[in-house]
Design a protein around this motif. Structure first.
Motif, PDB file in Angstrom:
ATOM      1  N   GLY A 186      59.350  42.952  29.070  1.00 31.17           N
ATOM      2  CA  GLY A 186      58.466  42.557  30.251  1.00 31.17           C
ATOM      3  C   GLY A 186      58.392  43.649  31.242  1.00 31.17           C
ATOM      4  O   GLY A 186      59.122  44.934  31.055  1.00 31.17           O
ATOM      5  N   PHE A 187      58.001  43.401  32.270  1.00 28.40           N
ATOM      6  CA  PHE A 187      58.038  44.441  33.500  1.00 28.40           C
ATOM      7  C   PHE A 187      58.350  43.563  34.707  1.00 28.40           C
ATOM      8  O   PHE A 187      57.796  42.508  35.069  1.00 28.40           O
ATOM      9  N   LYS A 188      59.234  44.202  35.557  1.00 29.28           N
ATOM     10  CA  LYS A 188      59.479  43.554  36.871  1.00 29.28           C
ATOM     11  C   LYS A 188      58.275  44.070  37.777  1.00 29.28           C
ATOM     12  O   LYS A 188      57.719  43.269  38.489  1.00 29.28           O
ATOM     13  N   GLU A 189      57.679  45.354  37.518  1.00 25.95           N
ATOM     14  CA  GLU A 189      56.700  45.967  38.322  1.00 25.95           C
ATOM     15  C   GLU A 189      56.112  46.700  37.013  1.00 25.95           C
ATOM     16  O   GLU A 189      56.828  47.667  36.795  1.00 25.95           O
ATOM     17  N   VAL A 190      54.642  47.012  37.404  1.00 25.58           N
ATOM     18  CA  VAL A 190      53.982  48.005  36.667  1.00 25.58           C
ATOM     19  C   VAL A 190      52.601  48.407  37.354  1.00 25.58           C
ATOM     20  O   VAL A 190      51.969  47.376  37.940  1.00 25.58           O
ATOM     21  N   VAL A 191      52.626  49.635  37.742  1.00 26.00           N
ATOM     22  CA  VAL A 191      51.640  50.339  38.576  1.00 26.00           C
ATOM     23  C   VAL A 191      50.645  51.231  37.680  1.00 26.00           C
ATOM     24  O   VAL A 191      51.163  52.105  37.011  1.00 26.00           O
ATOM     25  N   PHE A 192      49.371  51.255  37.913  1.00 25.89           N
ATOM     26  CA  PHE A 192      48.569  52.097  36.905  1.00 25.89           C
ATOM     27  C   PHE A 192      47.359  52.485  37.672  1.00 25.89           C
ATOM     28  O   PHE A 192      46.703  51.484  38.445  1.00 25.89           O
ATOM     29  N   ALA A 193      46.830  53.438  37.401  1.00 26.16           N
ATOM     30  CA  ALA A 193      45.400  53.934  38.144  1.00 26.16           C
ATOM     31  C   ALA A 193      44.271  53.773  37.140  1.00 26.16           C
ATOM     32  O   ALA A 193      44.509  53.782  35.837  1.00 26.16           O
ATOM     33  N   VAL A 194      43.279  53.232  37.676  1.00 23.23           N
ATOM     34  CA  VAL A 194      42.009  52.966  36.829  1.00 23.23           C
ATOM     35  C   VAL A 194      40.965  53.941  37.348  1.00 23.23           C
ATOM     36  O   VAL A 194      40.713  53.831  38.400  1.00 23.23           O
ATOM     37  N   LYS A 195      40.376  54.814  36.440  1.00 18.29           N
ATOM     38  CA  LYS A 195      39.397  55.543  36.956  1.00 18.29           C
ATOM     39  C   LYS A 195      38.007  55.620  36.367  1.00 18.29           C
ATOM     40  O   LYS A 195      38.083  55.496  34.868  1.00 18.29           O
ATOM     41  N   GLY A 196      36.822  55.872  36.999  1.00 19.21           N
ATOM     42  CA  GLY A 196      35.643  55.772  36.223  1.00 19.21           C
ATOM     43  C   GLY A 196      34.714  55.051  37.386  1.00 19.21           C
ATOM     44  O   GLY A 196      35.171  54.292  38.109  1.00 19.21           O
ATOM     45  N   ARG A 197      33.340  55.211  36.987  1.00 18.06           N
ATOM     46  CA  ARG A 197      32.382  54.754  37.992  1.00 18.06           C
ATOM     47  C   ARG A 197      32.538  53.188  37.854  1.00 18.06           C
ATOM     48  O   ARG A 197      32.547  52.477  36.800  1.00 18.06           O
ATOM     49  N   GLU A 198      32.485  52.621  39.213  1.00 15.08           N
ATOM     50  CA  GLU A 198      32.416  51.265  39.193  1.00 15.08           C
ATOM     51  C   GLU A 198      33.741  50.619  38.790  1.00 15.08           C
ATOM     52  O   GLU A 198      33.832  49.342  38.517  1.00 15.08           O
ATOM     53  N   ALA A 199      34.859  51.342  38.934  1.00 17.15           N
ATOM     54  CA  ALA A 199      36.365  50.994  38.622  1.00 17.15           C
ATOM     55  C   ALA A 199      36.466  49.760  39.432  1.00 17.15           C
ATOM     56  O   ALA A 199      37.156  48.546  39.033  1.00 17.15           O
ATOM     57  N   PHE A 200      36.402  49.858  40.671  1.00 19.23           N
ATOM     58  CA  PHE A 200      36.791  48.761  41.764  1.00 19.23           C
ATOM     59  C   PHE A 200      35.811  47.614  41.619  1.00 19.23           C
ATOM     60  O   PHE A 200      36.393  46.466  41.625  1.00 19.23           O
ATOM     61  N   SER A 201      34.593  47.716  41.191  1.00 20.76           N
ATOM     62  CA  SER A 201      33.707  46.559  41.006  1.00 20.76           C
ATOM     63  C   SER A 201      34.080  45.593  39.772  1.00 20.76           C
ATOM     64  O   SER A 201      33.874  44.417  39.700  1.00 20.76           O
ATOM     65  N   LYS A 202      34.771  46.483  38.871  1.00 16.94           N
ATOM     66  CA  LYS A 202      35.516  45.490  37.639  1.00 16.94           C
ATOM     67  C   LYS A 202      36.417  44.963  37.757  1.00 16.94           C
ATOM     68  O   LYS A 202      37.058  43.963  37.203  1.00 16.94           O
ATOM     69  N   PHE A 203      37.403  45.408  38.775  1.00 18.52           N
ATOM     70  CA  PHE A 203      38.855  44.950  38.871  1.00 18.52           C
ATOM     71  C   PHE A 203      38.811  44.128  40.287  1.00 18.52           C
ATOM     72  O   PHE A 203      39.681  43.378  40.659  1.00 18.52           O
ATOM     73  N   LYS A 204      37.871  44.066  41.208  1.00 20.92           N
ATOM     74  CA  LYS A 204      37.889  43.638  42.597  1.00 20.92           C
ATOM     75  C   LYS A 204      38.568  42.095  42.900  1.00 20.92           C
ATOM     76  O   LYS A 204      38.956  41.720  43.557  1.00 20.92           O
TER      77      LYS A 204
END
Length: 357
Positions: A161-179
């Motif tokens: 498992g993960f105590k914490e995992v941090v990742f970047a998401v790049k591409g057009r409208e990335a925020f709109s998909k995850f917001k």
């Protein structure tokens, strides 16, 4: 079209022309960072500007046809012109809708790259395993959307498992998909370590934050304390013979970011700076947002990260989003990254909520 929308579009068109001129200047061509910044801004507004130009061209054609109708009286010819004008008006209406959508995306930052942080909450090892499930779900979802995922940092556990995992998401409208993913995600299932078969409830928290560019959000180096140390793996054992792990402390805010996934100290430092920059910007935005009560009322539960937003019930094979009382039994699909149905329902609810304001 609303006067304020026309004003925004005229400003964007003027900015587009200005950027084209800047990109042709020798001193800009010689400065890669400046050139890339201008090129990205030009790309970000190009769709809105081209749509606006198309809108104006159609408007001229409609006005021309209206003038013809005013002068001509032949019945068959007039009917043909009216049909053509009606088709153009319909096309113009569709373009207007697309322009409003593009402006909304631009103003909300929905086209921006993001950093996603998933942390195990209550539930011990089971919460850590659930955090890993969410990470897998999000990486699969990003791939289905054509978005690139970059691992930033992680704190794995011995059971996978993960105590914490941090990742970047790049591409057009990335925020709109995850917001809509920010908040507390709850899981109900029988842990593998549970001998009696009793269902346990665990949780993980998700934070979705916009990643600013370095030129947009400057950090004074004197405000930073940077420590390097040897990276460790499961159980604390050393996984690297060099001091490649980096811990950056932002002294004014007390925020601490640690990156140790890369073997290069420089790469870990660069990633830590990116995460710190995003967290500082997000902290400032959260503080501002808390003062704007009306804006928070127009959100579908995306403001408060302590809010329980979704439950994943393994025994009943269902997922429920509590913000809009939406339940789907496409459980395996959701866990495999098929989030489109849920996100579409959240967008619909957000739109209806804004229309009521």
């Amino acid at each position: 079209m609303k006067p304020q929308t026309i004003k925004k579009l005229e400003q964007l068109e003027a900015r587009y022309s200005e950027l084209e001129g800047q990109l042709a200047r020798p001193e800009v061509l010689a400065d890669r960072d400046t050139y890339n910044g201008y090129a990205k801004e030009l790309s970000d507004i190009s769709l809105a500007v081209s749509s606006w130009k198309n809108y104006k061209k159609i408007q001229e054609e409609i006005e021309g046809l209206s003038h013809v109708l005013y002068e001509k009286h032949d019945g068959e010819f007039v009917e043909m012109v009216r049909q053509e004008r009606s088709a153009l008006e319909q096309k113009q209406k569709e373009i207007e809708g697309r322009i409003e959508e593009l402006l909304t995306i631009k103003e909300s930052g929905c086209e921006r790259d993001i950093i996603v942080e998933v942390r195990a909450g209550t539930g011990g090892q089971e919460a850590s395993l659930f955090a890993a499930d969410l990470y897998r779900m999000y990486t699969k979802f990003a791939a289905k959307c054509g978005l690139a995922v970059e691992s930033m940092s992680s704190s794995p556990t011995e059971l996978g498992g993960f105590k914490e995992v941090v990742f970047a998401v790049k591409g057009r409208e990335a925020f709109s998909k995850f917001k809509f993913e920010s908040g507390v995600h709850r899981v109900q299932r029988v842990p593998t370590t549970e001998a009696s078969g009793r269902i346990h409830t665990s949780a993980a928290t998700v934070a979705v934050i916009v990643e600013p560019e370095e030129r947009e959000f400057k950090i004074d180096q004197k405000d930073l304390k940077i420590d390097v140390f040897r990276a460790s793996g499961h159980g604390g054992q050393s996984v690297n013979t060099a001091d490649s792990a980096v811990r950056i402390t932002h002294l004014p805010s007390g925020l601490v970011v640690t990156c140790q996934d890369e073997r290069s100290q420089l790469k870990n430092k660069n990633k830590a700076m990116r995460v710190l920059r995003a967290r500082l910007l997000d902290k400032a935005q959260q503080e501002q947002q808390s003062r704007l009560s009306r804006e928070r009322k127009m959100q579908v539960g995306t403001g408060d990260r302590s809010e329980k937003i979704r439950t994943y019930n393994f025994p009943d094979r269902r997922v429920t989003d509590h913000r809009i009382n939406f339940t789907t039994h496409q459980f395996e699909g959701v866990m495999d990254g098929n989030l489109d149905e849920m996100i579409e329902a959240l967008y619909k609810a957000e739109k209806e909520l804004k229309e009521k304001q």
